[in-house]
Design a protein around this motif. Structure first.
Motif, PDB file in Angstrom:
ATOM      1  N   LYS A 135       0.833  -1.206   0.000  1.00  0.00           N
ATOM      2  CA  LYS A 135       0.000   0.000   0.000  1.00  0.00           C
ATOM      3  C   LYS A 135       0.870   1.259   0.000  1.00  0.00           C
ATOM      4  O   LYS A 135       0.609   2.210  -0.751  1.00  0.00           O
ATOM      5  N   GLN A 136       1.897   1.268   0.823  1.00  0.00           N
ATOM      6  CA  GLN A 136       2.788   2.427   0.877  1.00  0.00           C
ATOM      7  C   GLN A 136       3.531   2.615  -0.444  1.00  0.00           C
ATOM      8  O   GLN A 136       3.709   3.745  -0.911  1.00  0.00           O
ATOM      9  N   GLY A 137       3.962   1.505  -1.037  1.00  0.00           N
ATOM     10  CA  GLY A 137       4.677   1.596  -2.305  1.00  0.00           C
ATOM     11  C   GLY A 137       3.816   2.177  -3.409  1.00  0.00           C
ATOM     12  O   GLY A 137       4.262   3.033  -4.186  1.00  0.00           O
ATOM     13  N   VAL A 138       2.572   1.712  -3.494  1.00  0.00           N
ATOM     14  CA  VAL A 138       1.653   2.223  -4.514  1.00  0.00           C
ATOM     15  C   VAL A 138       1.410   3.714  -4.306  1.00  0.00           C
ATOM     16  O   VAL A 138       1.395   4.500  -5.262  1.00  0.00           O
ATOM     17  N   GLU A 171      -8.650  -2.165   2.220  1.00  0.00           N
ATOM     18  CA  GLU A 171      -9.108  -0.787   2.058  1.00  0.00           C
ATOM     19  C   GLU A 171      -8.655  -0.134   0.755  1.00  0.00           C
ATOM     20  O   GLU A 171      -8.898   1.051   0.540  1.00  0.00           O
ATOM     21  N   PHE A 172      -7.989  -0.866  -0.095  1.00  0.00           N
ATOM     22  CA  PHE A 172      -7.651  -0.316  -1.411  1.00  0.00           C
ATOM     23  C   PHE A 172      -7.705  -1.422  -2.458  1.00  0.00           C
ATOM     24  O   PHE A 172      -7.711  -2.614  -2.134  1.00  0.00           O
ATOM     25  N   SER A 173      -7.782  -1.003  -3.712  1.00  0.00           N
ATOM     26  CA  SER A 173      -7.814  -1.942  -4.832  1.00  0.00           C
ATOM     27  C   SER A 173      -6.582  -1.737  -5.694  1.00  0.00           C
ATOM     28  O   SER A 173      -5.998  -0.651  -5.732  1.00  0.00           O
ATOM     29  N   LEU A 174      -6.209  -2.794  -6.391  1.00  0.00           N
ATOM     30  CA  LEU A 174      -5.086  -2.715  -7.318  1.00  0.00           C
ATOM     31  C   LEU A 174      -5.510  -3.392  -8.609  1.00  0.00           C
ATOM     32  O   LEU A 174      -6.136  -4.454  -8.582  1.00  0.00           O
ATOM     33  N   ASN A 175      -5.192  -2.766  -9.737  1.00  0.00           N
ATOM     34  CA  ASN A 175      -5.538  -3.392 -11.010  1.00  0.00           C
ATOM     35  C   ASN A 175      -4.281  -3.840 -11.750  1.00  0.00           C
ATOM     36  O   ASN A 175      -3.155  -3.498 -11.371  1.00  0.00           O
ATOM     37  N   ALA A 176      -4.503  -4.597 -12.812  1.00  0.00           N
ATOM     38  CA  ALA A 176      -3.378  -5.185 -13.539  1.00  0.00           C
ATOM     39  C   ALA A 176      -2.507  -4.125 -14.194  1.00  0.00           C
ATOM     40  O   ALA A 176      -1.297  -4.325 -14.351  1.00  0.00           O
ATOM     41  N   GLN A 178      -1.639  -1.285 -12.905  1.00  0.00           N
ATOM     42  CA  GLN A 178      -0.705  -0.850 -11.866  1.00  0.00           C
ATOM     43  C   GLN A 178       0.368  -1.904 -11.608  1.00  0.00           C
ATOM     44  O   GLN A 178       1.540  -1.577 -11.399  1.00  0.00           O
ATOM     45  N   VAL A 179      -0.034  -3.163 -11.638  1.00  0.00           N
ATOM     46  CA  VAL A 179       0.922  -4.249 -11.411  1.00  0.00           C
ATOM     47  C   VAL A 179       1.993  -4.261 -12.496  1.00  0.00           C
ATOM     48  O   VAL A 179       3.197  -4.341 -12.211  1.00  0.00           O
ATOM     49  N   PHE A 180       1.569  -4.153 -13.756  1.00  0.00           N
ATOM     50  CA  PHE A 180       2.551  -4.175 -14.838  1.00  0.00           C
ATOM     51  C   PHE A 180       3.410  -2.914 -14.832  1.00  0.00           C
ATOM     52  O   PHE A 180       4.571  -2.952 -15.249  1.00  0.00           O
ATOM     53  N   GLU A 181       2.855  -1.811 -14.349  1.00  0.00           N
ATOM     54  CA  GLU A 181       3.659  -0.604 -14.197  1.00  0.00           C
ATOM     55  C   GLU A 181       4.771  -0.832 -13.175  1.00  0.00           C
ATOM     56  O   GLU A 181       5.917  -0.410 -13.377  1.00  0.00           O
ATOM     57  N   MET A 182       4.454  -1.507 -12.079  1.00  0.00           N
ATOM     58  CA  MET A 182       5.451  -1.806 -11.050  1.00  0.00           C
ATOM     59  C   MET A 182       6.576  -2.673 -11.597  1.00  0.00           C
ATOM     60  O   MET A 182       7.744  -2.516 -11.221  1.00  0.00           O
TER      61      MET A 182
END
Length: 265
Positions: A135-138, A171-176, A178-182
Motif C-alpha cells: 500500500k505504501q509503495g503504490v 481498504e484499497f484496490s489494485l488493477n493489472a 498498476q501491477v505491470f507498471e510496477m
C-alpha cells in the motif's frame, strides 16, 4: 513483440558480444529459422543467401526505418554464439539450463488468465507487514497504471482484455495496469526492488518478521535455505502464466546474485 529481460550477471559471452549483441543474435536466429521454415513449407528450396525479409524498427528520433535483411547474414551473426555456449554450463544465472538461459521474455499479448494469476498472488490485510509495504509503495511511487492503460486501450497487440483485471485488497484496490507498471516501467530492477516484488507476488514466503524484511537484501549465500523460490510450473499454465513464472524466477535469481534484472519493455 515481447518484454525482454536479462539477469545482469557478468560473464565472458557478455564481455565479448555485449548483452544486447547476444539478445539480437538469439532473436535473429529464431527469426531466420521461422523464415526458412516458411520458404520450405511453400516448396521453395533456395538457400538462405537468397532469402530475405523486411525488418522495421523505430529510430531514436521516432521515425520508422525499414530494411531488407538477408537470412544468411543473420545466420552468420548468430554463429558467433556457438563457441561461447560452454560458458553457460553451470552458470549461476542460467535459469533455463540452456545456452544463454539468463535471458528470457514475457510474450504479448498478455492473457486475462495471466493478469488474474498475478493479482491473486498479492497480499491481503491479514498479511499485515507485506500488505502495508504494498500500500505504501503504490502511494509513494504513485503507481496509477496510466502508462499501461494507454497501451491497453490503443493497441490489441499487448493485452487480450481491454479492461484491466482488478482485485480488492482490504481498504484499497489494485488493477493489472498498476501491477505491470510496477514490473515493467521502472527500468532495470535493482536487488532491493526485486526482493520487495518477490514478497508482493509470493515468490518467496511472506511469513517473515519485520527485521527480516529490512535485511532482505542482499540475499546472502544461504538464500536458497532461508528464502527458497516457491513458485512451481504447472501443466495447465497458459503461455502468459508460464512466462510470468519465468520472469519471477529470473527476478529471484538476480536478487539472489545481488545483480540487476535488465528489463526492456
Amino acid at each position: 513483440m515481447a518484454i525482454d529481460y536479462t539477469i545482469d550477471y557478468d560473464c565472458i559471452p557478455k564481455q565479448q558480444l555485449t548483452t544486447e549483441g547476444i539478445r539480437e543474435r538469439l532473436k535473429g536466429a529464431e527469426r531466420a529459422a521461422l523464415i526458412i521454415n516458411q520458404y520450405r513449407e511453400a516448396g521453395d528450396m533456395r538457400p538462405p543467401s537468397e532469402m530475405g525479409y523486411e525488418f522495421t524498427r523505430r529510430t531514436p528520433e521516432g521515425a520508422e526505418e525499414t530494411r531488407i535483411i538477408v537470412v544468411q547474414d543473420v545466420l552468420n551473426d548468430a554463429a558467433d554464439l556457438e563457441p561461447l555456449t560452454p560458458h553457460c554450463v553451470g552458470c549461476p544465472a542460467n535459469r533455463t539450463g540452456n545456452p544463454f538461459g539468463c535471458m528470457g521474455y514475457v510474450g504479448y499479448p498478455i492473457s486475462e488468465a495471466g493478469e488474474a494469476w498475478l493479482l491473486d498472488r498479492l497480499p491481503v490485510p491479514d498479511e499485515a507487514l507485506v500488505w502495508l509495504l504494498l500500500k505504501q509503495g503504490v502511494d509513494n511511487f504513485q503507481y496509477d497504471g496510466q502508462q499501461i492503460a494507454f497501451l491497453r486501450q490503443n493497441n490489441d497487440a499487448y493485452f487480450e482484455a481491454r479492461r484491466a483485471a482488478e482485485r480488492r485488497l482490504g481498504e484499497f484496490s489494485l488493477n493489472a495496469n498498476q501491477v505491470f507498471e510496477m514490473f515493467f516501467t521502472v527500468g532495470d530492477i535493482i536487488p532491493n526492488h526485486a526482493g520487495i516484488l518477490l514478497l508482493f507476488f509470493r515468490a518467496i514466503d511472506r511469513d517473515i518478521e519485520a527485521d527480516a524484511i529490512i535485511h532482505l537484501t542482499p540475499a546472502g549465500p544461504d538464500v536458497a535455505d532461508r528464502h527458497p523460490f516457491i513458485i512451481q510450473s504447472e501443466p495447465y499454465d497458459d503461455v502468459t502464466i508460464r512466462d510470468l513464472k519465468g520472469f519471477l524466477e529470473a527476478l529471484y535469481i538476480a536478487w539472489a546474485l545481488n545483480v540487476n534484472l535488465l528489463v526492456d519493455a
